[in-house]
Design a protein around this motif. Structure first.
Motif: not given
Length: 491
Positions: A105-120
């Protein structure tokens, strides 16, 4: 349950946090919306249904267990297909990476996951982020939900179109010369380019390494600020990442939403006044300036004499860096491989792979950049362009000694019809006329809707000093509080 696809990210997060809606319900509603309308919009290149629902179930389980979740937990997000996603296709809108599933994962995607967002899923884009309309995608153009015969901007048109079509409440883009802000302007959404180095480029497939900046896209300024706060900050894996905390952009957006800009000085760039903006764009911008004045801002005219050279300088610097970065796509290590029949040399295979894998705009920019970097021409072209970049930086520095932020139209024109500019690259490049200077400087910029022209959205751009991202959010939120948000016709 109320239609959550029409809600802001902040509202959705509140529902999930209180248990009024589950993350699974929210996610399924957005997946259903994508299934219903994306055939007409083509915002997504890949929808990760299983991954999204699994992430949503995890959020629901964590909330049920009493775990304290972040302010965006359970909120769906769409990700521009320029960021690597582990096990999920990452094509950068190009045939040369068709089917590639990154191992990280890119860092941005890692942080999105850590924030609890749901990647569509992953959104459509101009190939390798080179374009201003998303018509240069190898997988067909995205379409503007305001008028599906028009472009949604570029290169991140898929992310902006997904927002405007209510397929996602949040999205991620990347901005090299305006690729977050310009799509935001023509789709009536909010797009923010952070300070260069304020968001990590680790895992961002590079176009122009000294310009590329990932950033947030949303339908409201506060939502963009919340997403900015979630993805920003220092990353030791990115050598250009700034070792400094993200300014409090969320507090700035909330302050701006009070509608008070007393004591704020805003500069209008003189050199942007005669660059051929459409009359409707100019009228909407001027009305927005009047609104900002009524909110208490002081408006002054600022001369930035070297901004007029930003476009030619950019189209030497960016292609030069792209020429270097795209050399890695050789058909040997990953991605497309063409012509390997056992009888051809490695050089022939590489040539055939690039011929088949790269589209015409990418080839055009590679050739431009290779020429600009070639022996005998480096100083005359690339070297001179870097000197102009220094002069533009000095213009910004001088301007910010007099004002808190600069404002301009985001783009000179509203969304144009599909096919209207593909035969004239220069006319396409003009879409980024007002956005390019802040990329060359490295400072933050945001586009916020400010009105309509012939029924199509117009964006106002706020540019701030480096590491003063909070200033642009305050001004943008204040304008939004006065003019409201803009809703496209139903698809």
């Amino acid at each position: 349950m109320t239609d959550v696809t029409a809600m802001t990210a902040t509202q959705i997060a509140g529902l999930v946090a209180t248990g009024a809606a589950s993350a699974v319900e929210v996610t399924q509603a957005h997946l259903d919306r994508i299934a219903a309308v994306d055939g007409r919009v083509n915002a997504f290149l890949h929808v990760d249904t299983e991954g999204a629902l699994a992430a949503a179930r995890d959020i629901d389980a964590r909330r049920a267990a009493g775990e304290e979740l972040g302010p965006l937990a359970g909120v769906p997000v769409a990700v521009k297909d320029v960021l690597t996603t582990k096990g999920v296709p990452t094509t950068v809108g190009s045939k040369i990476l068709e089917g590639w599933r990154p191992p990280y994962d890119s860092t941005i995607v890692e942080r999105l996951r850590a924030a609890g967002t749901v990647m569509l899923g992953k959104t459509n884009m101009d190939e390798f982020a080179m374009g201003s309309s998303t018509e240069y995608s190898a997988y067909g153009p995205s379409r503007n939900p305001w008028d599906t015969d028009r472009i949604p901007g570029g290169s991140g048109g898929g992310s902006a179109a997904a927002l405007a079509a209510y397929e996602a409440p949040l999205a991620i883009g990347s901005d090299t010369g305006g690729s977050i802000r310009q799509p935001g302007a023509v789709t009536g959404t909010v797009g923010a380019k952070p300070t260069y180095g304020g968001t990590s480029r680790y895992g961002l497939v590079a176009f122009s390494s000294s310009l590329d900046t990932p950033g947030p896209c949303a339908r409201t300024v506060l939502d963009a600020a919340l997403l900015h706060a979630a993805i920003g900050g220092h990353d030791p894996r990115d050598s250009t990442s700034i070792p400094a905390p993200v300014p409090d952009v969320v507090a700035a957006a909330k302050l701006g939403a009070t509608g008070d800009l007393s004591g704020v000085r805003l500069g209008i760039v003189t050199e942007f006044g005669g660059e051929g903006a459409e009359p409707g764009v100019t009228a909407a911008f001027n009305e927005a300036v009047d609104t900002l004045t009524k909110l208490g801002a002081e408006i002054v005219e600022i001369s930035c004499p070297h901004f007029r050279y930003a476009l030619p300088a950019y189209y030497l610097i960016a292609p030069s860096e792209c020429s270097s970065n795209l050399a890695r796509f050789d058909g040997v290590r990953f991605g497309l491989r063409t012509g390997d029949d056992g009888n051809r040399s490695l050089e022939e295979v590489m040539s055939l792979t690039r011929e088949a894998g790269f589209g015409p705009e990418v080839k055009r920019r590679i050739m431009l950049g290779t020429y600009a970097l070639s022996s005998g021409y480096y100083d005359a072209y690339y070297g001179q362009a870097q000197k102009v970049r220094t002069l533009i930086t000095r213009d910004f520095t001088a301007a910010f000694e007099r004002v808190d932020a600069l404002i301009s139209p985001t783009t000179p024109f509203v969304a144009f019809p599909l096919g209207a500019r593909t035969s004239d690259p220069y006319q396409m490049y003009l879409a980024d006329l007002f956005t390019i200077p802040s990329n060359l400087y490295g400072g933050p910029g945001i586009s916020v809707p400010c009105g309509l022209s012939d029924g199509l959205p117009v964006g106002l751009q706020v540019m701030a000093p480096t590491l003063a991202d909070d200033r642009m959010y305050r001004v943008a939120a204040a304008l939004e509080s006065a003019v409201g948000t803009f809703t496209p016709p139903a698809l």
